[in-house]
Design an enzyme around this catalytic site. Structure first.
Site, PDB file in Angstrom:
ATOM      1  CB  CYS A 171     -50.680 -27.111  26.930  1.00 39.60           C
ATOM      2  SG  CYS A 171     -51.171 -26.652  26.100  1.00 39.60           S
ATOM      3  NE  ARG A 210     -45.448 -28.395  28.488  1.00 38.78           N
ATOM      4  CZ  ARG A 210     -44.725 -29.066  27.605  1.00 38.78           C
ATOM      5  NH1 ARG A 210     -43.087 -28.953  27.932  1.00 38.78           N
ATOM      6  NH2 ARG A 210     -44.526 -29.339  26.545  1.00 38.78           N
ATOM      7  CD1 TRP A 251     -49.646 -20.226  26.466  1.00 40.35           C
ATOM      8  CD2 TRP A 251     -49.346 -20.781  23.967  1.00 40.35           C
ATOM      9  NE1 TRP A 251     -48.579 -19.174  25.458  1.00 40.35           N
ATOM     10  CE2 TRP A 251     -48.266 -19.349  23.701  1.00 40.35           C
ATOM     11  CE3 TRP A 251     -49.607 -21.588  22.624  1.00 40.35           C
ATOM     12  CZ2 TRP A 251     -48.316 -19.083  22.656  1.00 40.35           C
ATOM     13  CZ3 TRP A 251     -49.235 -20.909  21.645  1.00 40.35           C
ATOM     14  CH2 TRP A 251     -48.753 -19.264  21.358  1.00 40.35           C
ATOM     15  CG  ASN A 307     -48.317 -30.375  24.363  1.00 43.88           C
ATOM     16  OD1 ASN A 307     -48.437 -29.384  24.156  1.00 43.88           O
ATOM     17  ND2 ASN A 307     -47.336 -30.643  24.917  1.00 43.88           N
ATOM     18  N   GLY A 308     -50.548 -30.008  21.770  1.00 40.84           N
ATOM     19  CA  GLY A 308     -50.960 -30.150  20.836  1.00 40.84           C
ATOM     20  C   GLY A 308     -50.946 -28.890  19.856  1.00 40.84           C
ATOM     21  CD  GLU A 315     -31.223 -13.748  25.369  1.00 44.24           C
ATOM     22  OE1 GLU A 315     -30.956 -13.910  24.035  1.00 44.24           O
ATOM     23  OE2 GLU A 315     -30.844 -14.476  26.736  1.00 44.24           O
ATOM     24  CE  LYS A 334     -33.901 -13.772  28.412  1.00 45.95           C
ATOM     25  NZ  LYS A 334     -33.512 -14.486  27.644  1.00 45.95           N
ATOM     26  CD  GLU A 392     -38.068 -13.686  27.442  1.00 41.20           C
ATOM     27  OE1 GLU A 392     -38.555 -14.843  26.752  1.00 41.20           O
ATOM     28  OE2 GLU A 392     -37.144 -13.553  27.793  1.00 41.20           O
ATOM     29  CG  HIS A 396     -26.555   2.509   8.767  1.00 43.51           C
ATOM     30  ND1 HIS A 396     -26.079   3.447   7.744  1.00 43.51           N
ATOM     31  CD2 HIS A 396     -26.338   2.054   9.493  1.00 43.51           C
ATOM     32  CE1 HIS A 396     -25.556   3.150   7.490  1.00 43.51           C
ATOM     33  NE2 HIS A 396     -24.885   1.676   8.639  1.00 43.51           N
ATOM     34  CE  LYS A 428     -37.214 -22.685  30.404  1.00 42.96           C
ATOM     35  NZ  LYS A 428     -36.629 -21.175  29.774  1.00 42.96           N
TER      36      LYS A 428
HETATM   37  C1  F6R Z   1     -36.682 -16.526  25.730  1.00 47.23           C
HETATM   38  C2  F6R Z   1     -36.614 -17.925  25.611  1.00 47.23           C
HETATM   39  C3  F6R Z   1     -37.169 -17.900  24.266  1.00 47.23           C
HETATM   40  C4  F6R Z   1     -36.834 -19.880  23.640  1.00 47.23           C
HETATM   41  C5  F6R Z   1     -37.058 -19.953  22.009  1.00 47.23           C
HETATM   42  C6  F6R Z   1     -36.616 -21.285  22.448  1.00 47.23           C
HETATM   43  O1  F6R Z   1     -36.607 -16.287  26.805  1.00 47.23           O
HETATM   44  O2  F6R Z   1     -37.036 -18.073  26.508  1.00 47.23           O
HETATM   45  O3  F6R Z   1     -37.024 -17.152  22.964  1.00 47.23           O
HETATM   46  O4  F6R Z   1     -35.183 -19.544  23.667  1.00 47.23           O
HETATM   47  O5  F6R Z   1     -38.509 -19.951  22.540  1.00 47.23           O
HETATM   48  O6  F6R Z   1     -36.654 -22.231  23.071  1.00 47.23           O
HETATM   49  P1  F6R Z   1     -36.278 -23.706  23.278  1.00 47.23           P
HETATM   50  O7  F6R Z   1     -34.130 -23.070  23.081  1.00 47.23           O
HETATM   51  O8  F6R Z   1     -36.665 -24.773  23.709  1.00 47.23           O
HETATM   52  O9  F6R Z   1     -36.420 -23.840  21.613  1.00 47.23           O
END
Ligand code: F6R
Length: 613
Positions: free
Chosen positions: A2, A27, A75, A101-102, A486, A490, A493, A509, A608
């Site tokens: 949010c 957010r 969100w 937010n929260g 990673e 990517k 997501e 396995h 994010k």
């Molecule tokens: C994936 C991504 C998330 C963040 C995760 C942690 O691309 O961005 O998996 O890495 O939500 O977020 P931070 O780094 O802000 O603690």
């Protein structure tokens, strides 16, 4: 999770709020709303499910004139993402409006009690409960609006960043935070409140980062900060470091692509000023203070979530390789609830782009409460994690706006390379010559990343081949394993293709059963320590008709006999491989997502900054 933005001053509030909400949309983006309060005390609330652009369409023919107002991009946590649950929410009598937010964790108990006392709720949110509570405290105690907010907050369990306005006073605004970020911008006869500094930076550079448990009261252009237990604070006004260009797309179609292309610069910024090749030293002021303790460290724990957890895994290899410290990497969400064995001899490093991730923050607080020394590797300056750590390193990647992390990941890895080398130096586990070699190599990385970016057209062609895949497998060994994880994250997501990252040898396995001619298998197959073994794993895939995309080392001709597609990247030290090999994987997922017409910067269901657990 949010985004909130509020304005009080002499300008039109609505355009500032809407522009700010667009910057905060990373957010959360399932609904948006605004509350606008005119000087003659008309309170107009508009809200809409969907993006901020849907809210704009909704308000196109509405009266949006006001000099005081606030907006929210959501969100969803409590209550489905629809118009009724969108913020702002009103008190029962319509006098007070709130954005939040929260999560109010005890909202259900509070709500039942309020219902018994005659309150009726229009939404399913925890936020509406809080504003009803404030109204009740205000009425029952005959106190000021500010005091009612403060008293109500003492009854609340959970995390919040809130802004509240009162219909009867357009010159008055209250903000408060606990566990969710809040920045207050101070302009000429105007004030701004936001979840981060991006909505504020074009109007003023003077900001206050509110601390947990603080309220900010703006009354007739006068700002006061006090704690929830009613102690007046003298706020620390700081100057913003970010600039406007860094939060705009700069000619790219998406923030994600802009951020991928920024990596030569962001990696450089992560080590600039910290490395001294001539005398083979590393300057990390915060960490240097713990030299004696680090010399005797028995165990290191790294906590994080998502991409940051992947960077943590790279950190594990680095700290074990260079500093010879037994290292464990933990999902913050598991660690915090596992009753972990931890004491004052332990060091814990939290990795977080936002510095606000609820689980990472809580894991760190837990470690701190048990006496551990806590470090942070964070990108957002002034965020919650760096504020509670004993020391740490900012990654200096600049604002990352695309929801999928790219430049933040490589900046985290860069910071961890430096940290591990610095600790190795203190512990005497690395020679000066080797350290110098590695520092010289680090200086070449930005130009090697530049080279890797030139593969973009080739990767786009490969993306076209695989854009309709339903699954994908990413394999790697050693430093290649976190890169595989990673890469898979990517892809899933942003393109919604199911993808798994696996240690290459583990494939047999279980996951090998998935392989057929439909299955793309991306393999990190650079000429490093496990090269021959990775080639054997590739053979196992090919024998089952899997289609192999190999990330290889430039000049490796042999690999062409084993892979269907070869993506050659510059040769580098193995420990720095994540900085280069991640680039083609980021590009691959980007192009596949664009070809599938997915919203690259704002993938569905994600936000994010995950400030709820
Ligand atoms: C994936 C991504 C998330 C963040 C995760 C942690 O691309 O961005 O998996 O890495 O939500 O977020 P931070 O780094 O802000 O603690």
């Amino acid at each position: 999770m949010c985004g909130i933005v509020a304005y009080i001053g002499h300008r039109e509030a609505y355009p500032i709020i809407v522009k700010g909400l667009k910057r905060l949309e990373y957010r959360g983006y399932d609904s948006a709303g605004v509350a606008l309060l005119t000087p003659d005390k008309a309170l107009n609330i508009y809200k809409k499910s969907g993006k901020v652009s849907d809210l704009e369409a909704e308000t196109a023919d509405k009266d949006v004139h006001a000099n005081t107002g606030m907006g929210h991009t959501r969100w969803a946590t409590h209550g489905a993402p629809n118009d009724k649950n969108a913020h702002p929410h009103l008190s029962q009598n319509g006098e007070f409006a709130i954005i939040h937010n929260g999560i109010i964790e005890n909202y259900s108990t509070l709500k039942q009690a309020l219902i018994k006392r005659g309150h009726e709720f229009k939404s399913d949110t925890d936020t509406e409960v809080l504003i009803h509570l404030i109204e009740e405290v205000f009425k029952n105690n005959s106190v000021s609006f500010e005091e009612a907010v403060r008293m109500a907050l003492t009854q609340v369990v959970g995390a919040y960043a809130i802004v509240i306005l009162s219909k009867s006073d357009p010159t008055y605004l209250i903000g408060a935070r606990k566990g969710s970020p809040m920045v207050v911008g101070i302009g000429e006869n105007e004030h701004f409140i936001a979840s981060d500094a991006t909505p504020i930076v074009e109007y003023t550079r003077n900001v206050i980062y509110l601390n947990d448990g603080e309220l900010v009261i703006i009354d007739n252009n006068k700002l006061t900060v006090k704690t929830i237990d009613n102690t007046i604070k003298s706020p620390y006004i700081q100057e913003l470091e970010i600039n406007l260009e860094s939060i705009e797309k700069g000619g790219f179609d998406h923030f994600m692509m802009k951020e991928i292309y920024e990596q030569p610069r962001s990696i450089l910024d992560s080590f600039r000023g910290r490395t001294h090749v001539n005398d083979a030293t590393i300057a990390m002021a915060g960490i240097d203070k713990f030299e004696d303790k680090l010399k005797n460290i028995k165990r290191l724990l790294i906590v994080g979530c998502g991409t940051s957890w992947h960077a943590g895994l790279v950190g594990e290899y680095l700290f074990e390789d260079f500093a010879r410290i037994p290292t464990e990497v933990e999902y913050a969400s598991e660690f915090r609830y596992r009753n972990p064995v931890i004491d004052e001899n332990d060091f814990v490093i939290a990795i977080s782009q936002s510095g606000e991730t609820a689980d990472t923050l809580a894991a760190l607080e837990l470690a701190k409460s048990k006496g551990a020394t806590i470090f942070g590797v964070c990108n957002v300056v002034g965020s919650s994690i760096p504020r509670i750590t004993d020391a740490g390193a900012y990654t200096h990647a600049g604002p990352e706006i695309g929801v999928a992390s790219t430049k933040a990941f490589t900046a985290q890895v860069t910071a961890l390379i430096l940290m591990s080398l610095s600790v190795a130096q203190k512990r005497g586990t690395i020679s000066k010559e080797r350290l110098r070699e590695l520092l010289i190599e680090l200086e070449t990385i930005p130009s090697k990343v530049e080279e890797a970016l030139k593969l973009n057209d080739m990767i786009k062609e490969i993306a076209a081949e695989f854009k309709d895949s339903r699954n994908a497998l990413y394999l790697g060994r050693g430093y290649g394993f976190p890169i595989a994880l990673e890469g898979a994250l990517k892809l899933k997501e942003i393109s919604y293709i199911h993808a798994e990252g696996y240690p290459a040898a583990e494939m047999k396995h279980g996951p090998i059963a998935l392989i057929d001619e439909e299955m793309p298998v991306v393999v990190i197959a650079t000429q490093h320590s496990n090269y021959e073994k990775v080639i054997s794993n590739i053979q196992e895939v090919r024998a089952r008709k899997g289609r192999v995309i190999a990330i290889s080392t430039i000049g490796d001709e042999h690999i062409k006999d084993h892979a269907d597609y070869v993506i050659p990247i510059p040769q580098c030290e193995e420990a720095m491989l994540p900085l280069i090999a991640s680039i083609p994987l980021q590009l691959l997922s980007y192009h596949i997502a664009v070809m599938r017409e997915c919203n690259v910067d704002q993938p569905r269901n994600l936000a994010k900054s995950v400030t709820v657990e």
